[in-house]
Design an enzyme around this catalytic site. Sequence first.
Site, mmCIF file in Angstrom:
data_model
loop_
_atom_site.group_PDB
_atom_site.id
_atom_site.type_symbol
_atom_site.label_atom_id
_atom_site.label_comp_id
_atom_site.label_asym_id
_atom_site.label_seq_id
_atom_site.Cartn_x
_atom_site.Cartn_y
_atom_site.Cartn_z
ATOM 1 N N HIS A 160 -86.870 39.529 -4.993
ATOM 2 C CA HIS A 160 -87.691 38.899 -6.300
ATOM 3 C C HIS A 160 -87.035 39.427 -7.792
ATOM 4 O O HIS A 160 -87.604 38.717 -8.890
ATOM 5 C CB HIS A 160 -89.258 39.457 -6.302
ATOM 6 N N ASP A 186 -88.994 35.007 4.312
ATOM 7 C CA ASP A 186 -89.777 36.683 3.780
ATOM 8 C C ASP A 186 -91.604 34.546 3.313
ATOM 9 O O ASP A 186 -90.158 34.310 2.997
ATOM 10 C CB ASP A 186 -89.329 36.390 2.833
ATOM 11 N N HIS A 197 -92.890 34.749 0.847
ATOM 12 C CA HIS A 197 -92.679 34.889 -0.667
ATOM 13 C C HIS A 197 -91.446 34.043 -0.189
ATOM 14 O O HIS A 197 -90.122 34.157 -0.432
ATOM 15 C CB HIS A 197 -93.030 35.651 -1.031
ATOM 16 N N ASP A 241 -93.156 38.925 6.372
ATOM 17 C CA ASP A 241 -94.598 39.024 6.037
ATOM 18 C C ASP A 241 -95.251 37.646 6.252
ATOM 19 O O ASP A 241 -96.403 37.438 5.835
ATOM 20 C CB ASP A 241 -94.739 39.229 4.672
#
Length: 347
Positions: free
Chosen positions: A117, A154, A156, A242
């Site tokens: 990120h 991931d 996200h 996740d």
Amino acid sequence: MPAGLNVEPLGHIESAASKRRFRNVLEVSGLLDRLVQLKPRSATEEEILRLHTPEYVSRIKQASSEMGGEAGEETPFGRGSYEIALLAAGGCMTAVDAVLDGKVDNAYALVRPPGHHAEKDRGRGFCIFGNVALAAMHAQHARGLSKVAVVDWDVHHGNGTEHAFYSDPTVLTISIHQDNNYPPGSGAITDTGSGAGQGYNINVPLPPGSGVGAYVAAFEQIVAPALRSFRPELILVASGVDASAMDPLASMMMTSDGYRKLTEIVLSAAHDVCGGRVVACHEGGYSPAYVPYCGLAILEEMSGIRSGLEDPLLGLLAAFGGQEIQPHQEAVVREAAKLAAGLAARK
């Protein structure tokens, strides 16, 4: 969330626990003793500056030498975190060098903090420096590779990696994530790159509730064809676990066996295009109970060794309703598959 009159104090969701337990289960399973363990090095400031601005790096360095601070959105850090973040980024570079030098067939960098990120001038989502993006830049600038691919599973969106290479046709970025989870408004299927990089950024925003069926379809119909068309010399995996059915920061239903299958698909494509050269860099994963079993499955597949340690939750999670791909999920996969087909058309 700051504690207050109406908010009971709680430990930060991004802790060392899941990573430590991941490493511990590798040890008790016996698998760790059969792997080549690599000693990481710290990235240099010069290497970090390939991606991040001098002002940002300087701010993190200064705050880290005092009481810590806030790197950016949702990214608090404490004293000494600059050095730890350098070690995380350098650990991923160490893994890249080991694979390119033939010391290992492939590698998994179990590092913290995560990185996908982080943008050039700010941290986001628990990430300080862009570990995977910096590893890709290291492979190109220091090791002379022409083309690198990043597969981000991931849950996200890998916004930082996307930003780093959005106009770069030499790095293919693929992010498979929960639609509009984090960052908000990021990772749309229509964001496909700009300028010379048009078509080299593929987002697969799967609907909440997607299980193993949707993820496997995405990898078989999008990721593998895109990798085979692009033909990178190295594949980096942003390995957040996740998307598991146990994770508190998402609403997906992946299992350890699901991650095993995704790893198998990526390795198969890697053997076809780059001699199996794959480096996975750990990203998110916030269930201390289940991250270890997902990680063990990935490393068993990467090493070709079955430890014999069973996932005690697999039967329960695999039996959840909706594990098979659903029509609304299939529609997203079909649409994103057109982007992979576009890469093939460029050949």
